[in-house]
Design an enzyme around this catalytic site. Structure first.
Site, PDB file in Angstrom:
ATOM      1  N   LYS A  54      25.033  43.091  51.377  1.00 41.58           N
ATOM      2  CA  LYS A  54      25.358  43.783  50.121  1.00 41.58           C
ATOM      3  C   LYS A  54      26.782  43.488  49.611  1.00 41.58           C
ATOM      4  O   LYS A  54      27.313  44.195  48.757  1.00 41.58           O
ATOM      5  CB  LYS A  54      25.166  45.318  50.222  1.00 41.58           C
ATOM      6  N   GLY A  55      27.355  42.423  50.124  1.00 39.90           N
ATOM      7  CA  GLY A  55      28.713  42.071  49.695  1.00 39.90           C
ATOM      8  C   GLY A  55      28.746  41.208  48.447  1.00 39.90           C
ATOM      9  O   GLY A  55      29.802  40.969  47.871  1.00 39.90           O
ATOM     10  N   GLY A  56      27.559  40.669  48.072  1.00 40.72           N
ATOM     11  CA  GLY A  56      27.499  39.734  46.942  1.00 40.72           C
ATOM     12  C   GLY A  56      27.104  38.339  47.429  1.00 40.72           C
ATOM     13  O   GLY A  56      27.428  37.330  46.799  1.00 40.72           O
ATOM     14  N   THR A  57      26.380  38.302  48.549  1.00 42.03           N
ATOM     15  CA  THR A  57      26.021  37.017  49.173  1.00 42.03           C
ATOM     16  C   THR A  57      25.108  36.176  48.273  1.00 42.03           C
ATOM     17  O   THR A  57      25.259  34.965  48.185  1.00 42.03           O
ATOM     18  CB  THR A  57      25.353  37.239  50.545  1.00 42.03           C
ATOM     19  N   ARG A 114      33.350  43.449  50.540  1.00 38.13           N
ATOM     20  CA  ARG A 114      33.400  44.363  49.410  1.00 38.13           C
ATOM     21  C   ARG A 114      33.890  45.702  49.948  1.00 38.13           C
ATOM     22  O   ARG A 114      33.770  45.944  51.156  1.00 38.13           O
ATOM     23  CB  ARG A 114      31.953  44.467  48.915  1.00 38.13           C
ATOM     24  N   GLY A 167      22.716  44.754  41.703  1.00 36.94           N
ATOM     25  CA  GLY A 167      23.426  45.487  40.656  1.00 36.94           C
ATOM     26  C   GLY A 167      22.629  46.668  40.134  1.00 36.94           C
ATOM     27  O   GLY A 167      22.787  47.060  38.980  1.00 36.94           O
TER      28      GLY A 167
HETATM   29  P1  A3P Z   1      24.789  46.406  44.155  1.00 35.82           P
HETATM   30  O1  A3P Z   1      23.335  46.164  43.961  1.00 35.82           O
HETATM   31  O2  A3P Z   1      25.112  47.488  45.088  1.00 35.82           O
HETATM   32  O3  A3P Z   1      25.552  46.536  42.876  1.00 35.82           O
HETATM   33  P2  A3P Z   1      23.906  40.865  48.271  1.00 35.82           P
HETATM   34  O4  A3P Z   1      23.450  39.717  47.459  1.00 35.82           O
HETATM   35  O5  A3P Z   1      24.783  40.472  49.423  1.00 35.82           O
HETATM   36  O6  A3P Z   1      22.768  41.761  48.663  1.00 35.82           O
HETATM   37  O7  A3P Z   1      24.868  41.741  47.359  1.00 35.82           O
HETATM   38  C1  A3P Z   1      24.368  42.453  46.271  1.00 35.82           C
HETATM   39  C2  A3P Z   1      25.549  42.844  45.423  1.00 35.82           C
HETATM   40  O8  A3P Z   1      26.035  41.684  44.728  1.00 35.82           O
HETATM   41  C3  A3P Z   1      25.209  43.810  44.320  1.00 35.82           C
HETATM   42  O9  A3P Z   1      25.367  45.092  44.867  1.00 35.82           O
HETATM   43  C4  A3P Z   1      26.219  43.482  43.222  1.00 35.82           C
HETATM   44  O10 A3P Z   1      27.202  44.453  43.064  1.00 35.82           O
HETATM   45  C5  A3P Z   1      26.873  42.196  43.714  1.00 35.82           C
HETATM   46  N1  A3P Z   1      27.032  41.174  42.704  1.00 35.82           N
HETATM   47  C6  A3P Z   1      28.107  40.355  42.626  1.00 35.82           C
HETATM   48  N2  A3P Z   1      28.024  39.558  41.573  1.00 35.82           N
HETATM   49  C7  A3P Z   1      26.865  39.862  40.950  1.00 35.82           C
HETATM   50  C8  A3P Z   1      26.227  39.352  39.780  1.00 35.82           C
HETATM   51  N3  A3P Z   1      26.806  38.397  39.056  1.00 35.82           N
HETATM   52  N4  A3P Z   1      25.042  39.888  39.420  1.00 35.82           N
HETATM   53  C9  A3P Z   1      24.496  40.883  40.160  1.00 35.82           C
HETATM   54  N5  A3P Z   1      25.046  41.394  41.278  1.00 35.82           N
HETATM   55  C10 A3P Z   1      26.227  40.898  41.675  1.00 35.82           C
END
Ligand code: A3P
Length: 313
Positions: free
Chosen positions: A70-73, A153, A277
């Site tokens: 959930k860091g934005g991977t 994050r 998101g």
């Molecule tokens: P949230 O859904 O809590 O907002 P991962 O891919 O590791 O599961 O991380 C998901 C997170 O990526 C999302 O958490 C969101 O905040 C983040 N994120 C970063 N850049 C993004 C983007 N351009 N579009 C959507 N989510 C993004």
């Protein structure tokens, strides 16, 4: 007879060289096409993209996004995929952290990778690697020179995001799930036994990686900064990966409906799917404050390890 065989071999060699030049040209023609962007969608069930059809070989990754969950991977992987010298594994592979997969060996791992030309960088992401104790030594055994990307994050926000994902998965399977506050607090105090809390203790997990890899082989990406403005984080990642700077600010635009940056390439755009998101599950301000207080010391330890600090709560 011998001359005929030699001649045939020579012709074959020439043909192969010619073919590989053609493939390289084709590849550079499609590298920034919409196909290469949409092919990286995690939920995509479409056939392999034209770039993979035209490429030559599946190779083990030269770089791995190891976390955090959930860091934005996904965003980081998709954004790196904008680079013409990068090809990414579409799905999370879970090779080093799932015993059943690991037993299948490196040959199986490679079959999970995209087709690439020599000189292209293969990248995979599996956020589960970061907190799994057995993984660092296994990654090292595969390739001690592999580059590692860690996107972090605010650990309190990450925890709420983690909970929201599990809640969503349970609800879609019509299964009940406790409210976050009940899982997080025990008699009003933070319960250290809550799994999502443990995943946010970055210093503990990073310490295990640093027993195996030097810090300069791990690039830390600021996930909160990536949300606000992806380009500077991508530029730093390119530098770390020794890639020529090809990703530009024009590859991103802010989508007001989604409330996040989306990707733009050759006039076509792509936003991450709705699981990224989405609105977070509710947590009282009081509980969130307790969480922030709880993370203060672990965060400090993490900052010391990585030699920089983050504006977390
Ligand atoms: P949230 O859904 O809590 O907002 P991962 O891919 O590791 O599961 O991380 C998901 C997170 O990526 C999302 O958490 C969101 O905040 C983040 N994120 C970063 N850049 C993004 C983007 N351009 N579009 C959507 N989510 C993004």
């Amino acid at each position: 007879m011998l001359w005929t065989v030699l001649l045939a071999l020579l012709v074959l060699l020439l043909l192969q060289t010619h073919l590989s030049v053609c493939l390289r040209e084709l590849r550079s023609g499609v590298s920034s096409s919409p196909a290469s962007i949409s092919s990286s969608s995690p939920s995509s069930s479409s056939p392999p993209s034209s770039s993979s059809n035209n490429a030559t070989q599946q190779r083990q990754p030269g770089a791995i996004i190891i976390g955090v969950r959930k860091g934005g991977t996904r965003a980081l992987l998709e954004m790196l995929n904008l680079h013409p010298d990068v090809e990414v594994a579409k799905a999370e592979v879970h090779y080093f952290n799932v015993e059943e997969h690991y037993r299948r060996g490196l040959a199986w791992y490679k079959t999970q990778m995209p087709f690439t030309l020599p000189g292209q960088l293969t990248v995979e992401k599996t956020p589960g690697y970061f907190a799994a104790p057995q993984v660092p030594a296994r990654v090292w055994a595969m390739n001690p020179a592999v580059r590692l990307l860690l996107i972090v994050r605010d650990p309190a926000e990450r925890l709420v995001s983690d909970y929201t994902q599990v809640l969503h998965n349970r609800l879609t399977r019509h299964k009940p799930y406790l409210p976050l506050e009940e899982l997080l607090l025990n008699e009003g105090r933070i319960d250290p036994g809550y799994k999502a809390l443990h995943r946010s203790l970055y210093h503990q997990h990073l310490a295990r990686w640093l027993e195996v890899f030097p810090m300069d082989q791990i690039h830390v990406v600021d996930g909160d900064a990536l949300i606000k403005d992806p380009f500077p984080e991508l530029r730093k990642a390119e530098r770390f990966l020794n890639l020529p700077p090809k990703i530009s600010p024009n590859n991103f635009y802010y989508n007001t409906t989604k409330g996040f940056y989306c990707l733009l390439s050759a006039g076509h755009d792509k936003c991450l799917d709705e699981s990224k998101g989405r609105p977070h599950a509710p947590l009282s301000t009081q509980a969130f404050k307790k969480l922030c207080r709880y993370f203060r010391k672990p965060n400090k330890l993490f900052f010391e390890m990585v030699g920089r600090s983050f504006p977390w709560c």
